[in-house]
Write an enzyme that holds these catalytic residues in place. Structure first.
Site, PDB file in Angstrom:
ATOM      1  N   ASN A   1       0.834  -1.202   0.000  1.00  0.00           N
ATOM      2  CA  ASN A   1       0.000   0.000   0.000  1.00  0.00           C
ATOM      3  C   ASN A   1       0.871   1.256   0.000  1.00  0.00           C
ATOM      4  O   ASN A   1       1.975   1.268   0.561  1.00  0.00           O
ATOM      5  CB  ASN A   1      -1.014  -0.005   1.154  1.00  0.00           C
ATOM      6  CG  ASN A   1      -0.419  -0.215   2.526  1.00  0.00           C
ATOM      7  OD1 ASN A   1       0.630  -0.822   2.674  1.00  0.00           O
ATOM      8  ND2 ASN A   1      -1.091   0.284   3.543  1.00  0.00           N
TER       9      ASN A   1
ATOM     10  N   GLU B   1       0.282   5.218   0.730  1.00  0.00           N
ATOM     11  CA  GLU B   1      -0.675   6.237   1.195  1.00  0.00           C
ATOM     12  C   GLU B   1      -0.274   7.632   0.725  1.00  0.00           C
ATOM     13  O   GLU B   1       0.779   7.830   0.113  1.00  0.00           O
ATOM     14  CB  GLU B   1      -0.783   6.154   2.726  1.00  0.00           C
ATOM     15  CG  GLU B   1      -1.331   4.794   3.153  1.00  0.00           C
ATOM     16  CD  GLU B   1      -1.611   4.680   4.641  1.00  0.00           C
ATOM     17  OE1 GLU B   1      -1.138   5.523   5.427  1.00  0.00           O
ATOM     18  OE2 GLU B   1      -2.323   3.711   5.004  1.00  0.00           O
TER      19      GLU B   1
ATOM     20  N   CYS C   1      -4.131   0.706  -2.340  1.00  0.00           N
ATOM     21  CA  CYS C   1      -3.991  -0.565  -1.622  1.00  0.00           C
ATOM     22  C   CYS C   1      -2.903  -1.440  -2.241  1.00  0.00           C
ATOM     23  O   CYS C   1      -2.561  -1.313  -3.422  1.00  0.00           O
ATOM     24  CB  CYS C   1      -5.309  -1.333  -1.644  1.00  0.00           C
ATOM     25  SG  CYS C   1      -6.582  -0.633  -0.601  1.00  0.00           S
TER      26      CYS C   1
ATOM     27  N   GLU D   1      -3.053  -4.548  -3.084  1.00  0.00           N
ATOM     28  CA  GLU D   1      -3.554  -5.393  -4.184  1.00  0.00           C
ATOM     29  C   GLU D   1      -3.471  -4.651  -5.519  1.00  0.00           C
ATOM     30  O   GLU D   1      -3.140  -5.236  -6.546  1.00  0.00           O
ATOM     31  CB  GLU D   1      -5.022  -5.787  -3.926  1.00  0.00           C
ATOM     32  CG  GLU D   1      -5.241  -6.662  -2.702  1.00  0.00           C
ATOM     33  CD  GLU D   1      -5.527  -5.874  -1.437  1.00  0.00           C
ATOM     34  OE1 GLU D   1      -4.902  -4.810  -1.223  1.00  0.00           O
ATOM     35  OE2 GLU D   1      -6.369  -6.323  -0.658  1.00  0.00           O
TER      36      GLU D   1
ATOM     37  N   CYS E   1     -10.464  -4.751   0.539  1.00  0.00           N
ATOM     38  CA  CYS E   1     -11.552  -3.782   0.656  1.00  0.00           C
ATOM     39  C   CYS E   1     -12.512  -3.959  -0.531  1.00  0.00           C
ATOM     40  O   CYS E   1     -12.202  -4.652  -1.513  1.00  0.00           O
ATOM     41  CB  CYS E   1     -10.994  -2.358   0.696  1.00  0.00           C
ATOM     42  SG  CYS E   1     -10.432  -1.747  -0.908  1.00  0.00           S
TER      43      CYS E   1
ATOM     44  N   CYS F   1     -11.049  -3.125  -3.953  1.00  0.00           N
ATOM     45  CA  CYS F   1     -10.056  -4.117  -4.413  1.00  0.00           C
ATOM     46  C   CYS F   1     -10.735  -5.410  -4.841  1.00  0.00           C
ATOM     47  O   CYS F   1     -10.240  -6.104  -5.735  1.00  0.00           O
ATOM     48  CB  CYS F   1      -9.020  -4.389  -3.335  1.00  0.00           C
ATOM     49  SG  CYS F   1      -7.791  -3.068  -3.253  1.00  0.00           S
TER      50      CYS F   1
HETATM   51  N1  THU Z   1      -5.186  -1.714   2.694  1.00  0.00           N
HETATM   52  C1  THU Z   1      -4.611  -2.489   1.719  1.00  0.00           C
HETATM   53  O1  THU Z   1      -3.551  -2.156   1.180  1.00  0.00           O
HETATM   54  N2  THU Z   1      -5.229  -3.638   1.372  1.00  0.00           N
HETATM   55  C2  THU Z   1      -6.355  -4.127   1.952  1.00  0.00           C
HETATM   56  O2  THU Z   1      -6.809  -5.202   1.584  1.00  0.00           O
HETATM   57  C3  THU Z   1      -7.034  -3.353   2.999  1.00  0.00           C
HETATM   58  C4  THU Z   1      -6.435  -2.046   3.330  1.00  0.00           C
HETATM   59  C5  THU Z   1      -4.496  -0.482   3.095  1.00  0.00           C
HETATM   60  C6  THU Z   1      -5.146   0.796   2.698  1.00  0.00           C
HETATM   61  C7  THU Z   1      -4.551   1.748   3.722  1.00  0.00           C
HETATM   62  O3  THU Z   1      -3.277   2.176   3.260  1.00  0.00           O
HETATM   63  C8  THU Z   1      -4.348   0.900   4.941  1.00  0.00           C
HETATM   64  O4  THU Z   1      -4.389  -0.445   4.499  1.00  0.00           O
HETATM   65  C9  THU Z   1      -5.383   1.109   6.028  1.00  0.00           C
HETATM   66  O5  THU Z   1      -6.657   1.050   5.530  1.00  0.00           O
END
Ligand code: THU
Length: 130
Positions: free
Chosen positions: A44, A46, A55, A57, A88, A91
């Site tokens: 991920n 941000e 994310c 994925e 999520c 994704c």
């Molecule tokens: N996140 C992912 O990278 N993948 C997931 O399947 C769920 C959430 C990340 C998004 C964000 O950067 C952090 O986790 C918290 O939500």
């Protein structure tokens, strides 16, 4: 196949180390086994403008597509803690784009406990254009 899963865990955890998650402190890694037999990882990423964060994925999918992979055979998501992290909603739809009924979605916690689910169970009634 067992050792393919080990490879996915390893690749996802390696990617997780480079996760950029200063806002949530929730570092996620993901790895795909594609139809061409190759493994693609993502983490991920941000952003100070929170909704722009991406994310893990999505990163792995982008790496697969860039390299010419066409289908997701397996995708694994590595959680940073002892609770598995499921993809999520957005994704789920992104994975579905490159999945078929045999695609396996694996979720792995920090202790390497794994749960597995198929695409239709992860995203029933997925949006489709046709
Ligand atoms: N996140 C992912 O990278 N993948 C997931 O399947 C769920 C959430 C990340 C998004 C964000 O950067 C952090 O986790 C918290 O939500």
């Amino acid at each position: 196949m067992e050792n393919k899963i080990q490879k996915l865990i390893q690749a996802a955890k390696q990617a997780q180390l480079n996760s950029y998650a200063p806002y949530s402190n929730f570092k996620v890694g993901s790895a795909i086994l594609a139809d061409n037999g190759k493994v693609y990882a993502g983490c991920n990423v941000e952003n100070a403008a929170y909704p722009l964060g991406q994310c893990a994925e999505a990163g792995a999918i982008a790496a697969m597509i860039l390299d010419g992979g066409k289908k997701i055979v397996k995708i694994l998501v590595a959680s940073p803690n002892e609770k598995i992290c499921s993809p999520c909603g957005g994704c789920r739809q992104k994975i579905k784009e490159f999945a078929d009924k045999n695609t396996e979605i694996l979720m792995c916690d920090s202790l390497d406990n794994i749960q597995s689910i198929d695409m239709n169970s992860l995203l029933p009634l997925a949006f489709e254009l046709d």
